[in-house]
Scaffold this motif. Sequence first.
Motif, PDB file in Angstrom:
ATOM      1  N   PRO A  43      -3.934  -5.925  -1.066  1.00  0.00           N
ATOM      2  CA  PRO A  43      -3.204  -4.922  -0.407  1.00  0.00           C
ATOM      3  C   PRO A  43      -2.550  -5.459   0.614  1.00  0.00           C
ATOM      4  O   PRO A  43      -3.586  -6.219   1.660  1.00  0.00           O
ATOM      5  CB  PRO A  43      -3.856  -3.718   0.035  1.00  0.00           C
ATOM      6  CG  PRO A  43      -5.806  -3.450  -1.553  1.00  0.00           C
ATOM      7  CD  PRO A  43      -5.328  -5.212  -1.589  1.00  0.00           C
ATOM      8  N   GLY A 100      -2.967  -2.866  -9.892  1.00  0.00           N
ATOM      9  CA  GLY A 100      -4.455  -3.181 -10.194  1.00  0.00           C
ATOM     10  C   GLY A 100      -5.291  -2.557 -11.543  1.00  0.00           C
ATOM     11  O   GLY A 100      -6.073  -3.640 -12.042  1.00  0.00           O
ATOM     12  N   GLN A 101      -4.689  -1.304 -11.663  1.00  0.00           N
ATOM     13  CA  GLN A 101      -4.916  -0.893 -12.791  1.00  0.00           C
ATOM     14  C   GLN A 101      -4.879  -0.852 -13.654  1.00  0.00           C
ATOM     15  O   GLN A 101      -5.304  -1.307 -15.566  1.00  0.00           O
ATOM     16  CB  GLN A 101      -5.038   1.275 -12.560  1.00  0.00           C
ATOM     17  CG  GLN A 101      -5.513   1.371 -11.555  1.00  0.00           C
ATOM     18  CD  GLN A 101      -6.188   3.276 -11.761  1.00  0.00           C
ATOM     19  OE1 GLN A 101      -5.938   3.526 -13.149  1.00  0.00           O
ATOM     20  NE2 GLN A 101      -5.655   4.245 -10.623  1.00  0.00           N
ATOM     21  N   PHE A 133      -0.134   6.802  -6.310  1.00  0.00           N
ATOM     22  CA  PHE A 133      -1.222   5.692  -6.284  1.00  0.00           C
ATOM     23  C   PHE A 133      -0.274   4.932  -5.458  1.00  0.00           C
ATOM     24  O   PHE A 133       0.611   5.300  -4.837  1.00  0.00           O
ATOM     25  CB  PHE A 133      -0.904   4.453  -7.294  1.00  0.00           C
ATOM     26  CG  PHE A 133      -1.848   5.548  -8.917  1.00  0.00           C
ATOM     27  CD1 PHE A 133      -3.127   5.483  -8.754  1.00  0.00           C
ATOM     28  CD2 PHE A 133      -0.814   5.907  -9.525  1.00  0.00           C
ATOM     29  CE1 PHE A 133      -3.351   5.778 -10.335  1.00  0.00           C
ATOM     30  CE2 PHE A 133      -1.360   6.830 -10.730  1.00  0.00           C
ATOM     31  CZ  PHE A 133      -2.756   7.067 -10.731  1.00  0.00           C
ATOM     32  N   SER A 134      -0.769   3.740  -4.624  1.00  0.00           N
ATOM     33  CA  SER A 134      -0.429   3.055  -3.622  1.00  0.00           C
ATOM     34  C   SER A 134       0.166   2.098  -5.433  1.00  0.00           C
ATOM     35  O   SER A 134      -0.788   2.017  -5.923  1.00  0.00           O
ATOM     36  CB  SER A 134      -1.355   2.065  -3.151  1.00  0.00           C
ATOM     37  OG  SER A 134      -2.360   1.336  -3.335  1.00  0.00           O
ATOM     38  N   LYS A 194      -4.265   6.627 -17.005  1.00  0.00           N
ATOM     39  CA  LYS A 194      -4.874   6.499 -17.809  1.00  0.00           C
ATOM     40  C   LYS A 194      -4.785   6.214 -19.144  1.00  0.00           C
ATOM     41  O   LYS A 194      -4.883   5.547 -20.403  1.00  0.00           O
ATOM     42  CB  LYS A 194      -6.028   6.814 -17.156  1.00  0.00           C
ATOM     43  CG  LYS A 194      -7.791   6.772 -18.414  1.00  0.00           C
ATOM     44  CD  LYS A 194      -8.671   7.434 -18.159  1.00  0.00           C
ATOM     45  CE  LYS A 194      -9.619   6.948 -18.954  1.00  0.00           C
ATOM     46  NZ  LYS A 194      -9.832   6.575 -20.717  1.00  0.00           N
ATOM     47  N   ALA A 225      -0.884  -1.216  -5.145  1.00  0.00           N
ATOM     48  CA  ALA A 225      -1.516  -1.819  -5.301  1.00  0.00           C
ATOM     49  C   ALA A 225      -2.557  -1.411  -6.181  1.00  0.00           C
ATOM     50  O   ALA A 225      -2.492  -1.725  -7.455  1.00  0.00           O
ATOM     51  CB  ALA A 225      -2.928  -2.429  -4.105  1.00  0.00           C
ATOM     52  N   GLU A 226      -2.766  -0.384  -6.611  1.00  0.00           N
ATOM     53  CA  GLU A 226      -3.984   0.796  -6.823  1.00  0.00           C
ATOM     54  C   GLU A 226      -3.243   0.982  -8.167  1.00  0.00           C
ATOM     55  O   GLU A 226      -3.283   0.164  -9.907  1.00  0.00           O
ATOM     56  CB  GLU A 226      -4.503   1.939  -6.792  1.00  0.00           C
ATOM     57  CG  GLU A 226      -4.399   2.216  -5.790  1.00  0.00           C
ATOM     58  CD  GLU A 226      -4.979   3.349  -5.040  1.00  0.00           C
ATOM     59  OE1 GLU A 226      -5.858   3.493  -4.063  1.00  0.00           O
ATOM     60  OE2 GLU A 226      -4.286   3.918  -4.804  1.00  0.00           O
ATOM     61  N   PHE A 227      -1.764   1.152  -8.915  1.00  0.00           N
ATOM     62  CA  PHE A 227      -1.352   0.852 -10.127  1.00  0.00           C
ATOM     63  C   PHE A 227      -1.185  -0.270 -10.705  1.00  0.00           C
ATOM     64  O   PHE A 227      -2.202  -0.028 -11.901  1.00  0.00           O
ATOM     65  CB  PHE A 227      -0.025   1.561  -9.995  1.00  0.00           C
ATOM     66  CG  PHE A 227       1.044   1.552 -10.392  1.00  0.00           C
ATOM     67  CD1 PHE A 227       0.901   1.656 -11.738  1.00  0.00           C
ATOM     68  CD2 PHE A 227       2.285   0.047 -10.600  1.00  0.00           C
ATOM     69  CE1 PHE A 227       2.123   1.505 -12.882  1.00  0.00           C
ATOM     70  CE2 PHE A 227       3.382   0.016 -11.602  1.00  0.00           C
ATOM     71  CZ  PHE A 227       3.400   0.827 -12.875  1.00  0.00           C
ATOM     72  N   GLU A 264       0.644  11.537 -11.408  1.00  0.00           N
ATOM     73  CA  GLU A 264      -0.179  11.241 -10.271  1.00  0.00           C
ATOM     74  C   GLU A 264       0.619   9.965  -9.481  1.00  0.00           C
ATOM     75  O   GLU A 264       1.346   9.059  -9.646  1.00  0.00           O
ATOM     76  CB  GLU A 264      -1.080  10.285 -11.147  1.00  0.00           C
ATOM     77  CG  GLU A 264      -2.073  11.278 -12.237  1.00  0.00           C
ATOM     78  CD  GLU A 264      -2.984   9.948 -13.222  1.00  0.00           C
ATOM     79  OE1 GLU A 264      -3.965  10.431 -12.843  1.00  0.00           O
ATOM     80  OE2 GLU A 264      -2.149   8.678 -13.894  1.00  0.00           O
ATOM     81  N   THR A 282       0.775  -1.696  -0.245  1.00  0.00           N
ATOM     82  CA  THR A 282       0.047  -0.277  -0.098  1.00  0.00           C
ATOM     83  C   THR A 282       0.751   1.008   0.095  1.00  0.00           C
ATOM     84  O   THR A 282       0.048   2.275  -0.003  1.00  0.00           O
ATOM     85  CB  THR A 282      -1.086  -0.408   1.213  1.00  0.00           C
ATOM     86  OG1 THR A 282      -0.228  -0.159   2.326  1.00  0.00           O
ATOM     87  CG2 THR A 282      -1.573  -1.223   0.974  1.00  0.00           C
TER      88      THR A 282
END
Length: 253
Positions: free
Chosen positions: A211, A197-198, A190-191, A241, A193-195, A188, A154
């Motif tokens: 996470p 995950g996307q 991110f965590s 994105k 996990a977010e990076f 940008e 995270t």
Amino acid sequence: MKAVVIGGTGLIGRKLVEILSERGHQVNAASPSSGVNAVTGEGLDEAFDGTDVVIDVSNSPSFEDNAVLNFFQTSQKNIAAAEIAAGVKHHVALSIIGTDRLPDNGYFRAKVAQEKLIRDSGIPYTIVHATQFMEFAGGIADFSTKEGNVYLSTGAIQPIAAAEVSEALADAAEAAPVNADTEVAGPERFSMAEFVGQYLAAMGDKRKVIPDPQAPYFGSVIDARSLVPLGEVRLGKITLKQWLDKQAHQVAG
């Protein structure tokens, strides 16, 4: 300007050679396949003859602790010796934001050792510290997968498109040496996990991201400050994105 790009056939090197060539510079994409090997010293003297700036974006073929340390120390010593002999005016090197914050990471320790050799060489230099490339997302996911799930930190990450790192290096090569570090990062945060995950969602990868604050990133636990810029930084413009949309289009095409 005559430039030599060590590692000129890799992810960053190829684009860097392209950018510098488009800007009207004479560029040599140096790599073992072209007869220039920084670890053995082969071809360095010939490649650096008449060269104004050397940009080192090479990477170790092995990430094992001792191997990567040997790669960066040996190659930098050989490069510096050849630069001094050729009268090179500027050494530009690519490194990583946070190299001095994660001593448990063998790769980061090797980069710290390389940077010290650069600073101590007496050759005017610029070290460009970058955040993790967006292109690393798949590799991070694979490294962090256990029993079908992806366990990710995270801690914070500010990923940047590799093309923008190449642009920053080209600008540094054209400018006067700063004899210091500069930083470049994505726009940008991110965590981890977010990076990832996307990225997995955009690629249609069904692995589940878990996470975990204690999940290691290549041997080190990271937090909100470990891998992100903490001071003055050049920010890229390509959002995650935008980059993901391009990758998904290429996969679909």
